[in-house]
Scaffold this motif. Structure first.
Motif, mmCIF file in Angstrom:
data_model
loop_
_atom_site.group_PDB
_atom_site.id
_atom_site.type_symbol
_atom_site.label_atom_id
_atom_site.label_comp_id
_atom_site.label_asym_id
_atom_site.label_seq_id
_atom_site.Cartn_x
_atom_site.Cartn_y
_atom_site.Cartn_z
ATOM 1 N N MET A 1 0.925 -1.206 0.133
ATOM 2 C CA MET A 1 -0.008 -0.109 0.258
ATOM 3 C C MET A 1 0.829 1.201 -0.081
ATOM 4 N N LYS A 2 0.467 2.159 -0.914
ATOM 5 C CA LYS A 2 1.288 3.448 -1.131
ATOM 6 C C LYS A 2 0.797 4.474 -0.030
ATOM 7 N N VAL A 3 1.828 5.099 0.751
ATOM 8 C CA VAL A 3 1.051 6.147 1.877
ATOM 9 C C VAL A 3 1.842 7.400 1.404
ATOM 10 N N PRO A 4 1.270 8.373 0.812
ATOM 11 C CA PRO A 4 2.061 9.666 0.655
ATOM 12 C C PRO A 4 2.031 10.319 2.114
ATOM 13 N N LEU A 5 3.092 10.494 2.688
ATOM 14 C CA LEU A 5 3.321 11.268 3.917
ATOM 15 C C LEU A 5 2.953 12.488 4.255
ATOM 16 N N GLY A 6 2.535 13.123 3.368
ATOM 17 C CA GLY A 6 1.956 14.548 3.301
ATOM 18 C C GLY A 6 0.264 14.373 3.656
ATOM 19 N N TRP A 7 -0.217 13.314 3.302
ATOM 20 C CA TRP A 7 -1.606 12.955 3.415
ATOM 21 C C TRP A 7 -1.606 12.471 4.854
ATOM 22 N N LEU A 8 -0.734 11.649 5.168
ATOM 23 C CA LEU A 8 -0.699 10.884 6.500
ATOM 24 C C LEU A 8 -0.444 12.043 7.515
ATOM 25 N N ALA A 9 0.345 13.076 7.196
ATOM 26 C CA ALA A 9 0.543 14.228 8.170
ATOM 27 C C ALA A 9 -0.706 14.733 8.531
ATOM 28 N N GLU A 10 -1.699 14.648 7.759
ATOM 29 C CA GLU A 10 -3.165 15.509 8.058
ATOM 30 C C GLU A 10 -3.660 14.596 9.078
ATOM 31 N N ALA A 233 -9.038 18.757 -8.725
ATOM 32 C CA ALA A 233 -7.715 18.662 -9.166
ATOM 33 C C ALA A 233 -7.175 17.802 -7.695
ATOM 34 N N TRP A 234 -7.358 18.402 -6.646
ATOM 35 C CA TRP A 234 -6.806 17.816 -5.333
ATOM 36 C C TRP A 234 -7.332 16.350 -5.292
ATOM 37 N N LEU A 235 -8.473 15.870 -5.520
ATOM 38 C CA LEU A 235 -8.796 14.715 -5.236
ATOM 39 C C LEU A 235 -8.187 13.828 -6.413
ATOM 40 N N GLN A 236 -7.999 14.265 -7.542
ATOM 41 C CA GLN A 236 -7.366 13.293 -8.616
ATOM 42 C C GLN A 236 -5.820 13.227 -8.191
ATOM 43 N N GLU A 237 -5.345 14.156 -7.799
ATOM 44 C CA GLU A 237 -4.016 14.157 -7.466
ATOM 45 C C GLU A 237 -3.637 13.282 -6.267
ATOM 46 N N ARG A 238 -4.705 13.298 -5.324
ATOM 47 C CA ARG A 238 -4.332 12.274 -4.235
ATOM 48 C C ARG A 238 -4.402 10.892 -4.598
ATOM 49 N N LEU A 239 -5.565 10.636 -5.579
ATOM 50 C CA LEU A 239 -5.764 9.156 -5.971
ATOM 51 C C LEU A 239 -4.352 8.680 -6.793
ATOM 52 N N THR A 254 -15.612 7.281 -3.401
ATOM 53 C CA THR A 254 -15.710 5.821 -2.872
ATOM 54 C C THR A 254 -14.095 5.290 -2.631
ATOM 55 N N ASN A 255 -13.337 5.666 -3.540
ATOM 56 C CA ASN A 255 -11.869 5.250 -3.494
ATOM 57 C C ASN A 255 -11.241 5.977 -2.597
ATOM 58 N N LEU A 256 -11.662 7.451 -2.329
ATOM 59 C CA LEU A 256 -10.864 8.223 -1.170
ATOM 60 C C LEU A 256 -11.229 7.601 -0.018
ATOM 61 N N VAL A 257 -12.581 7.330 0.406
ATOM 62 C CA VAL A 257 -12.896 6.676 1.541
ATOM 63 C C VAL A 257 -12.176 5.388 1.961
ATOM 64 N N LEU A 258 -12.320 4.753 0.800
ATOM 65 C CA LEU A 258 -11.514 3.508 1.059
ATOM 66 C C LEU A 258 -10.181 3.726 1.501
ATOM 67 N N GLU A 384 -20.858 17.479 -0.998
ATOM 68 C CA GLU A 384 -19.816 18.620 -1.171
ATOM 69 C C GLU A 384 -19.315 18.605 -2.715
ATOM 70 N N LEU A 385 -18.857 17.442 -3.375
ATOM 71 C CA LEU A 385 -18.402 17.591 -4.412
ATOM 72 C C LEU A 385 -19.092 16.998 -5.774
ATOM 73 N N ALA A 386 -20.573 16.552 -5.535
ATOM 74 C CA ALA A 386 -21.402 16.270 -6.909
ATOM 75 C C ALA A 386 -22.515 16.807 -6.529
ATOM 76 N N GLY A 387 -22.851 17.654 -5.508
ATOM 77 C CA GLY A 387 -24.254 18.422 -5.303
ATOM 78 C C GLY A 387 -25.151 17.788 -4.804
ATOM 79 N N GLY A 388 -25.053 16.485 -4.244
ATOM 80 C CA GLY A 388 -26.087 15.649 -3.708
ATOM 81 C C GLY A 388 -26.831 16.011 -2.652
ATOM 82 N N GLU A 389 -27.774 15.449 -2.336
ATOM 83 C CA GLU A 389 -28.504 15.762 -0.941
ATOM 84 C C GLU A 389 -28.781 14.431 -0.309
ATOM 85 N N VAL A 390 -28.383 14.153 0.891
ATOM 86 C CA VAL A 390 -28.091 12.988 1.655
ATOM 87 C C VAL A 390 -29.495 12.647 2.367
ATOM 88 N N ALA A 391 -30.329 11.597 1.965
ATOM 89 C CA ALA A 391 -31.504 11.320 2.745
ATOM 90 C C ALA A 391 -31.003 10.813 4.115
#
Length: 800
Positions: A1-10, A233-239, A254-258, A384-391
């Motif tokens: 598993m690849k772990v970017p340390l900048g992301w982990l530092a969050e 862009a930030w989400l694409q770069e993170r993936l 879904t991949n980000l939350v995974l 937030e990112l797709a403009g949906g409303e959560v039931a």
């Protein structure tokens, strides 16, 4: 598993040094496969402090700056940027150093003024497109400090190898917990609770679990009114930083939350689910589904699927279906977050040949306590990112309870006994608490340890000892020599027999091969086995390495013949190969029998030697090899003509006997078997039953002195029945000759003129010799006469 340390530092504060982090996590049991640095290489750039700026004496747009770069004296640098000024921290490259683009800087003279370096812009450093002025550094970093220690440029990505029992490590949350274990600190959780509006989700979605053993918990979230499109862009770069390809904002979330929480998710287009229904059930035999990769896959009854009211829409824990995937027209999304049985997921994924990020985590175990949390986080990001409303609300259904060990009793002295080093009770408790295992006193000094939901690998006290050891530090365990006595190990007799058989075959000039024990289904036909032959009872593999070889071999010969064919195809004229190994014979209700054998193949006629003349036929070469190997094994063998091996020529095969017990066979390969395997040259086969030879026991070699007295030789030709085996006659002569007969050999066989029909003349050479004295003619004559009488009486022989 690849772990970017900048992301982990969050998620948690990291130590200042990547090397320190790498060392501590490695000692804690994590294997690091590699470290990759992204962004420009700033190793040749340092911090400079502009002390004074003066106009260039011969250029209006240039400045001459006196810059402190950490040395004893400031240096002069010519700069053309309009924003350079006094008391400014800048990025400097000195002569001899290299810019991020690979250019090596040299000392230069610009319009008559020597410039001892270069003050860089953001574009020259690869940090952006700004080239209108030099890069201004924030704060007051010390001159001479490497720029990469002051300015974040790119990221460091650590690639971890996750062990099969630590699914909790396969996420940023899990890695943050591990960092906290070794370095302390507090976790920083992202926002999890989504804003809910509108009616309850349960009014639009129905969930049922029909296979309660395969799914312990299923949670669904409904997000309406999404707009499917590219992710920010930030989400694409993170993936991309972890090797995932961005698809669209819904799938990417879904991949980000995974990656954040370690919980696999799946998003369905609600409009494609028949009846708005989710059913978790076992697949029907032969049921088919087209998965997201476009492949049609046939399922079996052991597979777990997600279905709607009409058909399967996903392979549970492995991959979703193409018919219900999120596409550009999707407006309402159903988020699946579940806890599936790890064994079921692993079996299905391996059988289908699908290795996905979801199955990777389910196989290793996910946190049942994080199922709802992941669904909530995903719904929040979609809003937030797709403009949906959560039931409102989650739709949750439970199957059978997940077998999780909630508590383990541990003697606090147990870690010291197993690790061989004294660890106090307080240290044991502290180590366990650092991995979120609560330890409280129970009966007397015994600790009752509560296990967190994400640690499915902790089941017995020794698992806790392992945690204590890796947190306390295996590097702190002192080195010491073992105190236990080293006792000799007895090699099992069957291994000694196999090793001596190898030695004997090698000394006979054959080469050993090792073939895989898997075989094609037509091997029994290739050996011409009868329908009721027990060697047709094969052991079939559930997951063969090669689809064309789905069974375990029942004989070593086919693999050797394939090796012979390959060598002959490469113009090897004379092939001499052998293999020592086991075959596998199926037995109803039992484990397969595994007889061990040595099989050799001699293919292609031997070439005539310069001095030795024509070589003997292959059959006799094979016989010589067999007798030589049996001699190496301390056994004296005889040959009995005939045999029932269907893969050998019926008129050119014989059994090898030790006493009256068969221990193998030798013969020429049957022409039909040779044709089946594509072999067009003569072949002979040697087979030795190593189990039978081992059962005979080891025979001790006896030393026989060499006689210093002359030998006496007599030749005799005896007319015998044509079908009389010569081996039986030789054995009888040896017995009748007694101690005075030192050797006997057959040197001629004759049929023809002067010999009656149905009879044959065999000529024997007898050697008489005594160890302690010279034999008299009378002693030799009496013994020879005794042998002749025996031949006449027992075999009906007639002396020529």
């Amino acid at each position: 598993m690849k772990v970017p340390l900048g992301w982990l530092a969050e998620w948690i504060d990291l130590p200042a040094s990547v090397e320190e982090l790498e060392e501590r996590l490695t000692l804690g049991g994590l294997e690091i496969e590699g470290i990759e640095k992204t962004g420009p290489d700033l190793s040749g750039v340092i911090v400079g402090h502009v002390l004074e700026r003066q106009p260039h004496p011969d250029a209006d747009r240039l400045s001459v700056c006196r810059v402190d770069v950490g040395g004893e004296e400031p240096v002069g640098i010519v700069c053309g940027a309009p924003n350079v000024r006094d008391d400014l921290r800048v990025a400097v490259v000195r002569p001899g150093s290299t810019l991020p683009d690979g250019t090596r800087l040299k000392k230069t003279k610009i319009r008559g003024v020597v410039s001892q370096g270069m003050i860089c812009s953001a574009r020259e450093l690869g940090l952006g497109d700004d080239h209108d002025g030099i890069l201004e550094l924030p704060g007051t970093p010390e001159p001479g400090t490497p720029l990469h220690q002051v300015l974040a440029a790119g990221d460091t990505v650590v690639d971890f190898e996750i062990t099969p029992n630590r699914g909790d490590w396969a996420s940023m949350l899990g890695m943050a917990r591990e960092v906290r274990t070794h370095f302390g600190g507090e976790l920083r959780w992202p926002v999890l609770e989504p804003p809910e509006t509108g009616p309850q989700a349960s009014g639009a979605v129905r969930v049922s679990i029909e296979d309660a053993g395969g799914c312990h918990l299923y949670a669904a979230r409904l997000v309406r009114g999404v707009r499917v499109g590219p992710s920010p862009a930030w989400l694409q770069e993170r993936l991309e930083s972890v090797g995932l390809r961005p698809i669209n904002n819904v799938v990417d979330v879904t991949n980000l939350v995974l990656l954040e929480l370690g919980q696999p998710l799946h998003a369905f287009d609600l409009s494609t689910l028949s009846g708005g229904e989710i059913r978790v059930r076992a697949a029907s035999a032969g049921e088919k589904i087209v998965t997201l990769d476009g492949q049609s896959r046939e399922l079996e009854t052991g597979d777990l699927v997600i279905a709607d009211a009409e058909r399967a829409v996903a392979v549970a824990g492995v991959m979703g279906g193409a018919e219900t995937e999120v596409r550009e027209s999707t407006r309402d999304v159903l988020i699946e977050s579940a806890h599936f049985d790890a064994v079921r997921v692993r079996r299905t994924a391996r059988r289908l040949g699908l290795r996905t990020d979801a199955s990777y985590r389910f196989e290793r175990g996910v946190d049942p306590g994080g199922v709802g949390r992941a669904a909530d986080r995903c719904a929040l990001l979609l809003a937030e990112l797709a403009g949906g409303e959560v039931a409102r609300g989650r739709v949750e259904v439970r199957g059978t309870s997940f077998e999780h060990c909630d508590a383990i009793r541990l003697d606090p002295s147990h870690p010291s006994r197993l690790l061989g080093v004294e660890i106090s009770r307080d240290d044991v408790i502290d180590c366990l608490q650092r991995v979120d295992v609560g330890a409280v006193a129970a009966d007397g000094d015994i600790l009752c340890c509560s296990i967190p939901s994400w640690r499915s690998d902790l089941r017995i006290p020794e698992d806790l000892v392992e945690e204590v050891g890796r947190v306390w530090g295996y590097d702190r365990v002192p080195e010491m020599l073992p105190a236990a006595p080293l006792l000799p190990v007895a090699i099992p007799s069957h291994r000694r027999v196999a090793a001596r058989a190898r030695d004997g075959l090698c000394s006979a000039g054959l080469l050993e091969v090792r073939s895989v024990p898997m075989s094609p289904v037509d091997d029994p036909d290739g050996l011409r086995l009868e329908p009721d032959d027990p060697r047709r009872a094969t052991v079939r593999l559930l997951n063969p390495i090669v689809e064309t070889e789905p069974e375990l071999r029942t004989h070593l010969l086919p693999g050797l013949l394939r090796a012979v064919r390959r060598n002959l195809a490469r113009q090897v004229e004379q092939v001499r190969l052998f293999e020592v190994g086991r075959a596998f014979l199926a037995r109803p209700g039992e484990l397969p029998a595994e007889p061990e054998a040595a099989v050799a193949v001699l293919a292609g006629a031997a070439r005539a030697t310069l001095w030795g003349g024509d070589p003997p036929p292959l059959f006799f070469q094979a016989r010589g090899v067999a007798e030589r190997v049996l001699g190496e094994l301390g056994q004296t063998s005889t040959l009995r003509a005939g045999g029932d091996a269907p893969w050998l020529h019926p008129g050119a095969q014989a059994e090898l006997l030790v006493g009256k017990r068969p221990v193998g066979r030798v013969g020429e390969l049957h022409p039909g078997v040779a044709a089946h395997h594509g072999i067009g040259v003569p072949c002979a086969v040697v087979e030795l039953d190593l189990d039978a030879i081992d059962a005979l026991g080891s025979s001790q070699a006896r030393f026989v002195g060499v006689s210093a007295y002359p030998a006496s030789r007599r030749d005799m030709a005896v007319i015998l029945a044509a079908d009389q085996p010569a081996g039986d006659v030789l054995d009888a002569i040896r017995t009748a000759g007694g101690k005075l007969l030192a050797d006997v050999e057959l040197f001629d066989r004759y049929e023809g003129e002067g010999i009656p029909d149905g009879r044959v003349s065999l000529a024997f050479r007898l050697t008489f010799q005594h160890l302690d004295r010279t034999l008299t003619d009378d002693e030799v004559g009496k013994t020879a006469a005794k042998i002749v009488r025996m031949l006449e009486h027992r075999f009906g022989g007639e002396l020529r």
